[in-house]
Design a protein around this motif. Structure first.
Motif, PDB file in Angstrom:
ATOM      1  N   GLU A   1       1.098  -1.438   0.064  1.00 18.20           N
ATOM      2  CA  GLU A   1      -0.250  -0.406  -0.153  1.00 18.20           C
ATOM      3  C   GLU A   1       1.113   1.130   0.019  1.00 18.20           C
ATOM      4  N   PHE A   2       1.239   1.745  -1.024  1.00 21.13           N
ATOM      5  CA  PHE A   2       2.371   3.337  -1.519  1.00 21.13           C
ATOM      6  C   PHE A   2       1.083   4.390  -2.039  1.00 21.13           C
ATOM      7  N   VAL A   3      -0.199   3.981  -2.036  1.00 16.76           N
ATOM      8  CA  VAL A   3      -0.748   4.930  -2.628  1.00 16.76           C
ATOM      9  C   VAL A   3      -1.538   5.815  -0.823  1.00 16.76           C
ATOM     10  N   GLN A   4      -2.175   5.350   0.065  1.00 13.17           N
ATOM     11  CA  GLN A   4      -2.776   6.535   1.017  1.00 13.17           C
ATOM     12  C   GLN A   4      -1.697   6.996   2.193  1.00 13.17           C
ATOM     13  N   ASN A   5      -0.803   5.976   2.134  1.00 14.04           N
ATOM     14  CA  ASN A   5       0.657   6.204   2.547  1.00 14.04           C
ATOM     15  C   ASN A   5       1.225   7.391   2.007  1.00 14.04           C
TER      16      ASN A   5
END
Length: 216
Positions: free
Chosen positions: A151-155
């Protein structure tokens, strides 16, 4: 008069895109609350903004009188995008996950609007503006899932919108969008349907809640 900045970045058109479908629901609900409001719309897939260049970047740190003609032209394009962000009372962004990250077109927009000393720094010029990000994805990257670490979008967007731009960030996450089209994910279709239904409900509710804070 209330102003909504609406940005879509999915490469898929209309209802073929989960993020576009949900941003459209949010916008519809927002416009019902502000029928005379202004909507600034950018479709970054159809009309991408320029990727940041050396001229556009360096112009942000040079006095206007010292800029070259190339720097001045490139910086003017950045300022237009920055002013759209600054005049918005609400920001709505469709950010589908592509290869574990955001579309390059959305990254290009962010690179243009991030300007130290104006939108970023001690007193960001759009600080406190509500921003809703519809972060759709084909699978699930929620805590406890096998791909949680991907998960690199929200972070990333949390760091940019909250940590750098000072915006009031909220996510809507339609997930498992590949389930109806991938036989290997068929058992996940009910979870996809629940996630999709919840995303539309959240979009409508959040639009109304934000609209109620704004002047008519």
């Amino acid at each position: 008069m209330a102003t909504l900045l609406h940005i879509d970045s999915s490469v898929f058109p209309g209802e073929a895109s989960s993020s576009r479908s949900v941003t459209a629901a949010f916008r519809k609900s927002w416009e019902e609350q502000h029928p005379r409001g202004t909507v600034i719309y950018r479709d970054l897939a159809a009309n991408p903004v320029p990727h940041i260049t050396a001229d556009a970047w360096s112009a942000g740190y040079a006095a206007p009188s010292e800029r070259t003609p190339e720097q001045s032209a490139a910086f003017a394009a950045r300022v237009k995008l920055i002013e759209e962000l600054e005049q918005a009372d609400t920001v709505l962004i469709g950010a589908p996950m592509y290869n574990y990250s955001i579309p390059s077109t959305l990254k290009a927009w962010l690179d243009n609007v991030l300007l130290l000393g104006r939108t970023a720094g001690e007193t960001p010029s759009a600080q406190g503006t509500p921003v809703i990000v519809v972060a759709s994805r084909g699978g699930s990257y929620a805590p406890g899932t096998p791909r949680e670490n991907y998960e690199f979008v929200q972070n990333y967007l949390e760091a940019v919108f909250t940590g750098t731009l000072g915006l009031d960030l909220d996510f809507i996450v339609p997930e498992l969008t590949m389930a109806p089209r991938n036989p290997a994910m068929s058992e996940l279709v009910p979870l996809y349907e629940a996630s999709r239904r919840r995303a539309f409900e959240d979009a409508t509710a959040k639009a109304k809640e934000i609209a109620e804070r704004l002047p008519a």
